[in-house]
Design a protein around this motif. Structure first.
Motif, PDB file in Angstrom:
ATOM      1  N   UNK A   1       4.609  -7.191 -12.652  1.00 28.07           N
ATOM      2  CA  UNK A   1       4.093  -5.826 -12.613  1.00 28.07           C
ATOM      3  C   UNK A   1       4.184  -5.239 -11.210  1.00 28.07           C
ATOM      4  N   UNK A   2       3.948  -6.067 -10.193  1.00 31.66           N
ATOM      5  CA  UNK A   2       4.086  -5.608  -8.818  1.00 31.66           C
ATOM      6  C   UNK A   2       5.547  -5.269  -8.505  1.00 31.66           C
ATOM      7  N   UNK A   3       6.463  -6.092  -9.010  1.00 31.39           N
ATOM      8  CA  UNK A   3       7.885  -5.817  -8.803  1.00 31.39           C
ATOM      9  C   UNK A   3       8.267  -4.504  -9.472  1.00 31.39           C
ATOM     10  N   UNK A   4       7.759  -4.286 -10.677  1.00 34.26           N
ATOM     11  CA  UNK A   4       8.127  -3.067 -11.411  1.00 34.26           C
ATOM     12  C   UNK A   4       7.600  -1.819 -10.705  1.00 34.26           C
ATOM     13  N   UNK A   5       6.351  -1.858 -10.224  1.00 33.69           N
ATOM     14  CA  UNK A   5       5.813  -0.680  -9.550  1.00 33.69           C
ATOM     15  C   UNK A   5       6.510  -0.482  -8.208  1.00 33.69           C
ATOM     16  N   UNK A   6       6.957  -1.572  -7.583  1.00 37.64           N
ATOM     17  CA  UNK A   6       7.713  -1.447  -6.333  1.00 37.64           C
ATOM     18  C   UNK A   6       9.068  -0.786  -6.591  1.00 37.64           C
ATOM     19  N   UNK A   7       9.714  -1.147  -7.699  1.00 42.59           N
ATOM     20  CA  UNK A   7      10.986  -0.503  -8.069  1.00 42.59           C
ATOM     21  C   UNK A   7      10.777   0.983  -8.299  1.00 42.59           C
ATOM     22  N   UNK A   8       9.658   1.339  -8.932  1.00 39.11           N
ATOM     23  CA  UNK A   8       9.341   2.762  -9.145  1.00 39.11           C
ATOM     24  C   UNK A   8       9.215   3.476  -7.803  1.00 39.11           C
ATOM     25  N   UNK A   9       8.485   2.862  -6.857  1.00 40.80           N
ATOM     26  CA  UNK A   9       8.310   3.476  -5.547  1.00 40.80           C
ATOM     27  C   UNK A   9       9.625   3.642  -4.809  1.00 40.80           C
ATOM     28  N   UNK A  10      10.456   2.600  -4.825  1.00 42.52           N
ATOM     29  CA  UNK A  10      11.769   2.675  -4.169  1.00 42.52           C
ATOM     30  C   UNK A  10      12.627   3.751  -4.829  1.00 42.52           C
ATOM     31  N   UNK A  11      12.623   3.776  -6.159  1.00 39.42           N
ATOM     32  CA  UNK A  11      13.425   4.764  -6.880  1.00 39.42           C
ATOM     33  C   UNK A  11      13.008   6.186  -6.566  1.00 39.42           C
ATOM     34  N   UNK A  12      11.710   6.426  -6.469  1.00 39.01           N
ATOM     35  CA  UNK A  12      11.226   7.769  -6.136  1.00 39.01           C
ATOM     36  C   UNK A  12      11.719   8.195  -4.754  1.00 39.01           C
TER      37      UNK A  12
END
Length: 493
Positions: free
Chosen positions: A271-282
């Motif tokens: 879940x931390x990896x997924x939210x980090x991907x969201x942050x990077x993508x934004x």
């Protein structure tokens, strides 16, 4: 359809926090936000000033097309490093002390650039400024988000983006005034760069008079200090209730050995990896709109559109003005319109703008008297759409997406990728313009916009109307990625 406006009843009401009433604490809160956002003002000025300073600097220092790109992008590469390092530093030292350090770096970097004798020292000064800009882009939004009540967190944290565009507009106006009045004087660009020392001094002395982030203090076990800070920016009953809520969450995290987790620990949690991907993508998507190609090379684009050099310097103020107007509208929307709705609207409008700029560049050939004015109008529409719907929303979301245990590191990583994307775009934009022209460049930006829309729809969760503690819990448990919760259709209690 996702409603543009959240229900008045949401997860925040289940927390039974006392209401945020009127009182002197609001003035104190806005004063603290004003001081901290001088970091955003410096961010905007130092990134925008190169737009007008580059041409006279090139003539005096003998820069080539490549070294122009190096001077422009050196700040951006420095910002990528600063975002990565100083996010973690703020977790250890505190948000306030880190911002004071940034003020010193802004001042030193400005002096090095002003008194540089050559290209090499200029790059050194720009790197120092970049470290400060990257740190400010990471730490200031987190500081504001952690200090703000959740009811006005979006508009308060979004003030930093407003100050960024105010700084850029100030740079454009000062460049136009200095360039048109003293443009024939040797070293005129040094005057443009020197102005940045003034807000750096204000930021340094101002931060000496404001408090530390209460959430960071709780994380360090300094509960009474945090309570005293909150009493100055909240009603008393609300301050005590918030301290209890934050303390409960921090204690739970420490029991689970998650306080200030390492990068390795982040990668071990899906879940931390997924939210980090969201942050990077934004962050990456925001930069690939090409907004900063306009902010750094706006004069180049407008000269390509058909304006003379001096006219382009003045015309460049128009995108700066619309950016500030858009930022005010965005602040109004932040606490009223869902984040996902705002982002999807923004990427739709900017993508359409890119297509229209590309078509106009092709339909109105060089020499057509309408060409410069049509392209300027479309650039203004693009910048207005970007600032109203994307810039503020992106920075606000980056400040509130991540759990407390990984917040400093995660926003640092996300903003690192944002700045790296920004830096490479700044370095190669002149070459891209030369290779595929104005038409091809903006068609490429349009293609990226379509990809961004797909990413936002599929990956980005809704965060408006949730306390940071609720977002923390929902990310840690993975609930926030549930399809309906992610789209804001239901709220987890």
């Amino acid at each position: 359809m996702v409603s543009a406006f959240a229900d008045t009843e949401g997860p925040e009401t289940s927390r039974k926090l006392p209401p945020l009433t009127e009182g002197p604490f609001r003035k104190r809160l806005f004063y603290v936000a004003l001081i901290a956002t001088f970091g955003g003002l410096l961010f905007g000025y130092d990134t925008g000033v190169i737009n007008g300073a580059l041409a006279p600097m090139t003539r005096e220092l003998g820069l080539t097309a490549f070294t122009e790109g190096v001077v422009t992008s050196s700040l951006l590469f420095g910002a990528a490093v600063g975002a990565m390092i100083l996010g973690r530093v703020s977790d250890k030292w505190g948000r306030r002390k880190t911002i004071i350090l940034l003020a010193v770096a802004f001042f030193v970097g400005a002096l090095v650039c002003v008194f540089t004798p050559n290209f090499e020292i200029m790059v050194l000064g720009r790197v120092i400024l970049g470290l400060a800009v990257g740190g400010a882009s990471t730490v200031v939004p987190v500081y504001l988000a952690e200090l703000a009540p959740f009811e006005i967190r979006g508009s308060l944290a979004g003030r930093n983006e407003l100050m960024i565009v105010v700084g850029q507009l100030a740079a454009f106006v000062i460049n136009a005034i200095i360039g048109n009045i003293w443009g024939q004087h040797e070293g005129v660009w040094r005057y443009m760069l020197a102005i940045a020392a003034i807000p750096a001094i204000c930021l340094f002395f101002g931060m000496l008079r404001v408090p530390e982030s209460p959430r960071w203090l709780v994380d360090q076990g300094r509960i009474e200090e945090a309570r005293e800070v909150l009493k100055t920016v909240r009603p008393l009953d609300r301050a005590n209730a918030e301290i209890a809520e934050v303390q409960e969450l921090v204690e739970e995290e420490k029991e689970a050995e998650k306080s200030t987790i390492s990068f390795k620990e982040i990668l071990s949690n899906k879940w931390f990896v997924r939210i980090l991907i969201v942050g990077i993508g934004l962050g990456v998507a925001q930069q690939l709109t090409g907004i900063n190609s306009i902010m750094y090379y706006g004069q180049v684009v407008l000269v390509e559109a058909g304006f003379s050099e001096n006219a382009a310097l003045i015309a460049n103020i128009a995108p700066g003005v619309i950016a500030v107007v858009g930022a005010f509208i965005a602040l109004w929307m932040m606490d009223r319109v869902n984040r996902r709705t705002t982002l999807i609207t923004g990427y739709t409008l900017t993508t359409i703008s890119h297509v229209l700029i590309g078509i106009a560049s092709f339909a109105f050939p060089v020499g057509d008297p309408l060409r410069p004015y049509v392209i300027l109008t479309l650039v203004v529409i693009f910048v207005g759409s970007m600032q109203t719907f994307l810039n503020v929303a992106t920075w606000v979301m980056l400040s509130e997406l991540f759990p407390l245990a990984m917040r400093g590191a995660a926003i640092g990583i996300s903003v690192f990728f944002l700045w790296i994307t920004n830096a490479f775009l700044g370095l190669f934009f002149p070459s891209l313009m030369e290779l595929v022209g104005l038409t091809g460049t903006f068609f490429l930006f349009a293609g990226v916009g379509v990809i961004a829309l797909i990413f936002i729809y599929a990956m980005v969760p809704e965060t408006r109307g949730r306390t940071l503690e609720e977002i923390d819990e929902d990310v840690t448990s993975g609930v926030i990625f549930d399809k309906n919760v992610r789209k804001g259709k239901v709220k987890n209690n």
